[in-house]
Scaffold this active site. Structure first.
Site: not given
Length: 673
Positions: A301, A371
């Site tokens: 990753d 957000a």
């Protein structure tokens, strides 16, 4: 996690006695049957012992007794090597066992109340409540609450770990803050710590495929030499009575069969698993360690493995007519109340830019990030409004769609970084460059893997531009952008279909299928229970780059086994030329063999005893190499093989000639040469 040094066992009298007793216990035929080479040596020891008893009072008694004693010493050193390696594992397991406490647990009942229950009575599915300062009584999964957990007793790392719903917790760790509700995921005796202890102790260690194959080869070689020595008996009787005694033929057999590697093979495998444990990784089987040494492809990753884990502010890029100092000051005020790693990095960069020794106190109304707004900032008492956030969001808030801002943001994005715009009272000042920082020294390690022929692939959910930049900086061979969990499985299967072995790391439930599919799946201890069950290795310190260390340990295991096998076979070849000419050179019809007696060994008995003593002493001399592992260098398989043959093969031929010659001269001082 506590580590055990090589000298620590020797300094502990109790451990030393335990090792010696275990070495003697392993001399039982039932235990030696799994090792065909040493089992043959034990049978031979019994035969020579019987002849020594029969020769009581005769001239051959002392010789037969000496051969028997040397063979017993050979057997003891072989079992000592295995016991020594196992003792290291037991000592590591004991350090883990000491982390267990007799904790009590608050078990929640259906009516919402709770009652105290001893931790060993907890069963799977039980819900427990844990408060700050208490020891977590058993393995489980957090279903309610967020708290800071001290896992240093298990991992050795002092930094606490934040645990929330869906995260797993380990029995024996300590909750430092808040309150957690946890559902127990194991039954008594099946906790993660219990499994770790059993794995480290090596009680259930199974032979790896390569080890089984090598054991079979050694067994075949042993059988061949048994037949050779048996056929020599009638030949020796034909040429003369001086070589017909059975103890001599048994000694010859022991010198010819591969006793060196036969005595060290188990210790090499056990020590390999111990070395993995010493770097903070628990291997569920020896197969996983060996597979790590044969890995062809590593999938990593990006975040937390190749990069430091969070994007960091690396530069302030002001617009025309704006100074860098002005932009840095605005970015500092906008980030003072931002507790995210990115926000902290902006503060540190601004502090360095402005040469500030102390940070200003927060004087105003912080504006948290959401957000919906995609920005954060602060409203100061003097009326100034400072914001930082996504370029589009800041441009909309400031009602400023400057082309220069757009060009600057695109320039940052093309470099694989993330732009954050900063504005004050509707005026955009410039851009903060946020960038993934590649871990120091990682590029050099990838170059080492490339030299070994291992391909590295970075998997990331970032866009292709960002992924390409990070991949180039890190030095990986390939990358997958916008990667989903199913893409990782597809890549692993594709590599495996080409006959390659694949390793990867993961910590989430979505990583579990890929971890199970990979030949080496390294799960993070801080990850979910599904990930830890799917992987065949668990990293106690939850450091994704640990996979690189695991591969190095696996490589070292294979090179150690190969090096000591090469040395053993070379030893045997040298002993053939040392012993056989001396044994038969005195036979008139075989006098031509005297030309091969280059060490000048005078008598058959002297040659046999010299080789037998050398054979016994070389095993303890090689135990440190079996335990610590032979030094491994990152290079191609061809160069590794050539260096292995040169170093261990040539030395393996020279050492027996020197050793046997020296022992023969020492025996000569006592009239046995």
């Amino acid at each position: 996690m506590a580590q055990l040094s090589l000298s620590a066992i020797g300094r502990d009298a109790h451990s030393t006695r335990a090792i010696l007793w275990d070495s003697l216990r392993k001399l039982h035929p039932r235990d030696l049957m799994h090792n065909p080479v040493m089992f043959v040596v034990e049978i031979g020891t019994g035969i020579t012992a019987a002849f020594a008893v029969a020769a009581w009072g005769k001239a051959a008694f002392f010789y037969d007794l000496l051969v028997t004693v040397i063979l017993l010493v050979t057997l003891f050193f072989a079992t000592f090597a295995e016991s020594y390696a196992e003792a290291r594992g037991r000592a590591q397991a004991e350090s883990l066992r000491r982390t267990r406490t007799n904790a009590r647990a608050r078990v929640l009942t259906d009516d919402g109340s709770w009652q105290w229950v001893d931790a060993p009575r907890l069963t799977k599915g039980t819900r427990i409540r844990i408060e700050a300062g208490e020891t977590i009584p058993g393995d489980g999964e957090v279903i309610d609450g967020v708290g800071s957990v001290d896992e240093s007793a298990i991992t050795g790392e002092s930094a606490p770990v934040i645990k929330g719903p869906g995260d797993s917790v380990t029995g024996g760790t300590i909750l430092l803050s808040d309150v957690l509700t946890v559902v127990v995921t194991t039954n008594p005796g099946e906790t993660f710590l219990d499994r770790m202890i059993a794995l480290v102790e090596g009680a259930a260690r199974q032979k790896t495929p390569n080890e089984i194959a090598l054991s079979a080869l050694l067994g075949v070689l042993t059988l061949i030499f048994v037949l050779v020595v048996v056929t020599l008996v009638p030949s020796a009787r034909f040429y003369g009575p001086h070589s017909t005694d059975i103890p001599t033929m048994v000694a010859l057999l022991v010198c010819l069969i591969p006793t060196t590697i036969g005595g060290l093979l188990s210790a090499i495998g056990i020590a390999g698993m111990n070395r993995v444990a010493q770097v903070g990784v628990i291997a569920k089987s020896g197969r996983a360690v060996e597979a790590a040494g044969d890995i062809d492809t590593i999938i990593l990753d990006k975040t937390g493995t190749i990069t430091v884990g969070n994007r960091m502010a690396t530069d302030f890029l002001p617009l025309p007519s704006v100074t860098r100092t002005e932009l840095a000051e605005a970015a500092l005020w906008a980030s003072l109340a931002d507790t995210t790693p990115e926000g902290r990095s902006v503060v540190e960069l601004a502090r360095a830019t402005l040469n500030l020794s102390d940070l200003p106190s927060i004087d105003g109304d912080p504006i948290p990030f959401t957000a919906q707004t995609r920005m954060s900032g602060i409203d100061l008492p003097d009326g100034r409004q400072i914001r930082k956030g996504a370029v589009g969001a800041i441009a909309h808030w400031a009602a400023d769609s400057s082309d220069r801002l757009t060009d600057l943001a695109e320039e940052v994005a093309r470099d694989g970084a993330t732009p954050l715009a900063v504005a004050v009272d509707g005026r955009i000042l410039g851009v903060i460059r946020l960038k993934d920082v590649v871990k120091e020294g990682l590029k050099a390690r990838f170059e080492d893997f490339r030299a070994m022929g291992i391909r590295t692939v970075m998997a990331t959910g970032d866009n292709r531009i960002t992924a390409a930049v990070i991949a180039q900086e890190a030095g990986v061979d390939d990358f997958i952008a916008e990667c989903r969990p199913e893409d990782k499985i597809a890549l692993i299967r594709q590599e495996q279909q080409q006959g390659k072995l694949v390793a990867m790391t993961g910590d989430g439930t979505n990583d579990a299928p890929a971890l199970a599919q990979a030949d080496v799946g390294l799960a993070m201890n801080s990850g979910t229970m599904a990930a830890k069950e799917a992987g065949n290795m668990i990293d106690l310190e939850s450091n994704p780059t640990k996979l690189l260390d695991v591969v190095m340990v696996g490589k070292q295991l294979l090179i150690t086994r190969g090096a000591l096998t090469t040395f053993s076979i070379a030893n045997d070849v040298a002993k053939y030329f040392a012993i056989i000419p001396a044994m038969f050179a005195s036979v008139p019809t075989l006098r031509v063999l005297s030309h091969l007696n280059i060490m000048g060994l005078k008598t058959p008995h002297g040659a046999i005893l010299s080789a037998l003593i050398f054979n016994a002493l070389i095993i303890p001399a090689l135990i440190p190499f079996a335990i610590r592992g032979v030094r491994y260098r990152a290079e191609s398989a061809d160069r590794m093989l050539a260096r292995n043959l040169l170093n261990w093969g040539v030395v393996g031929i020279i050492v027996p000639f020197v050793g046997i010659w020296g022992i023969d001269h020492i025996l000569g001082l006592f009239g046995w040469g």
